[in-house]
Design a protein around this motif. Sequence first.
Motif, PDB file in Angstrom:
ATOM      1  N   HIS A  94       0.834  -1.214   0.000  1.00 39.27           N
ATOM      2  CA  HIS A  94       0.000   0.000   0.000  1.00 39.27           C
ATOM      3  C   HIS A  94       0.861   1.253   0.000  1.00 39.27           C
ATOM      4  O   HIS A  94       1.930   1.281   0.595  1.00 39.27           O
ATOM      5  CB  HIS A  94      -0.982   0.002   1.172  1.00 39.27           C
ATOM      6  N   ASP A 127       6.585   0.999   5.997  1.00 41.99           N
ATOM      7  CA  ASP A 127       5.143   0.691   5.974  1.00 41.99           C
ATOM      8  C   ASP A 127       4.414   1.703   5.107  1.00 41.99           C
ATOM      9  O   ASP A 127       3.945   2.691   5.593  1.00 41.99           O
ATOM     10  CB  ASP A 127       4.626   0.705   7.420  1.00 41.99           C
ATOM     11  N   ASP A 128       4.271   1.515   3.790  1.00 39.37           N
ATOM     12  CA  ASP A 128       4.624   0.257   3.161  1.00 39.37           C
ATOM     13  C   ASP A 128       5.214   0.559   1.784  1.00 39.37           C
ATOM     14  O   ASP A 128       5.142  -0.246   0.874  1.00 39.37           O
ATOM     15  CB  ASP A 128       3.373  -0.618   3.100  1.00 39.37           C
ATOM     16  N   GLU A 158      -4.972   1.343   3.051  1.00 40.03           N
ATOM     17  CA  GLU A 158      -4.764   0.251   4.004  1.00 40.03           C
ATOM     18  C   GLU A 158      -4.823   0.748   5.441  1.00 40.03           C
ATOM     19  O   GLU A 158      -5.351   0.080   6.322  1.00 40.03           O
ATOM     20  CB  GLU A 158      -3.414  -0.436   3.751  1.00 40.03           C
ATOM     21  N   GLU A 159      -4.280   1.941   5.663  1.00 39.17           N
ATOM     22  CA  GLU A 159      -4.203   2.448   7.049  1.00 39.17           C
ATOM     23  C   GLU A 159      -5.576   2.806   7.604  1.00 39.17           C
ATOM     24  O   GLU A 159      -5.724   3.056   8.788  1.00 39.17           O
ATOM     25  CB  GLU A 159      -3.251   3.650   7.131  1.00 39.17           C
ATOM     26  N   ASP A 185       3.570  -6.513   3.535  1.00 34.33           N
ATOM     27  CA  ASP A 185       3.304  -5.526   4.574  1.00 34.33           C
ATOM     28  C   ASP A 185       3.439  -6.168   5.951  1.00 34.33           C
ATOM     29  O   ASP A 185       2.729  -5.834   6.881  1.00 34.33           O
ATOM     30  CB  ASP A 185       1.883  -4.947   4.385  1.00 34.33           C
TER      31      ASP A 185
HETATM   32 ZN   LIG Z   1       1.107  -1.330   6.340  1.00 37.38          ZN
END
Ligand SMILES: [Zn+2]
Length: 462
Positions: A94, A127-128, A158-159, A185
């Motif tokens: 991501h 990340d990431d 994603e977060e 990830d």
């Molecule tokens: Zn991540």
Amino acid sequence: MTTRVRQSEVLRQRVHHLLPHLKEELGNLVRIPSISFPGYPEEPGREAADSVAALFRSLDRLDVRLIEMPGEPPVVFGDQPAPPGAPTVILYAHYDVQPEGDVEQWLSPPFEAVERDGRMYGRGAADDKGGIICHYGALHALGDDLAVGVKIVIDGAEEVGSPGLCRYIAENPALFAADAVIVGDGGNVACGQPTLSTSTRGLAVVDVEVETLAGPRHSGLFGGPVPDALVALSRMIATFHDARGNVAVEGLDSDQYGGLTLEKDAFVEEVGLLPGVDLIGDGTIAEHLFTRPSVSVIALEAPSFAGAANVIVPRARARISVRLAPGQDAVSAQSALVEHLESVAPWNAKLRCDRGVAMSGFCASVDGPAYSVARDALREAFGTPAVQIGRGGGMPVQAVLHRALPGAEIFQWGLDEPGAKPHAPNESADLLEFEHFTLTEALFMAGLAWTEAAGDRQGGRP
Ligand SMILES: [Zn+2]
């Protein structure tokens, strides 16, 4: 020397020679503040998506496009069909990042890529965005030797739980059809110790409201025979665990754990347990963290100290958050919690339960052919065998892919080793881990094609 050994050596050298280019591309992504949290500007997310798409397009192999997600940043999707009979691999990562947090605590600005002592610092380095560049680097290193199908799925949310992508995958499973999925990830348990994360726990949330009176009443005039809603709720909360701290809600499952164990002192230090405070529950720390449920009260609505009066509290509310065994269905776990609450409510107090998030966990089956190729690739890249570990909580998208592609083998690894400090100030990617995971992925895709070809020679895939 077999061809395969030669191929490994060639890939190792190619990845090594690519490193300066890969670091530069990582730096370019880190400089884009693509924070996906509400309230942050959308443009950086779009810029990151465009940059990632351009990067993969530059390989001149994949058909790359943006998939628009209503209300969230787009997903970068790219694919290259598999040669006949060869498997297909999804490469997931991501490009969105966490907010920078307290800028004062950063030794260098969060959205500048700064190299110090073998690490690349900057928000998202590990990340990431590092995960994206590992995928890119592996494909770059393989070049024309790539002999499997590839789909890249680079998420922009994603977060914040990837709600759009999760829905999209569930609605379009055929687009994501694959034999193996690399979720880039994860992270090693320690730098240099290759680690496969093979399970994550799910999550179920229930809000419970308890009412006993039409309104607050004077505790001197009425206290005694009249039940206090906050006391009633507290009695209910007290039933979630037995005296030793084991979860005591019937219907919440536990799974077997077969991965790495955790050392108590290191764990206590990492979590910041105050001196003298006990860890709770029977069994090992790893079991409790990875394959057993845990129940927390994450919000409580009750009168505040300011203006507290001597009254009987008529109404109280709590939000109960349960981490679930990887194999348990989140909706059934939620039902188990609601039934438990109803069964323990004292004094016929009025109860209302509202169901919140229900997100099932994920448990990989680790004895398929791709897993053995992955273990070989990790051992070869890092020079030491991989260990397996669970994850206490995790990524909805992984569980959704697992359900959409029941036959696919799913791996999670990546740059989030403990020193990477993802989500915290001074996040960084260890550059040796970066090189090793890029090589791992190249070796994995080469090995998978190789295994497949060997399978064909013996009569093909089942
Ligand atoms: Zn991540």
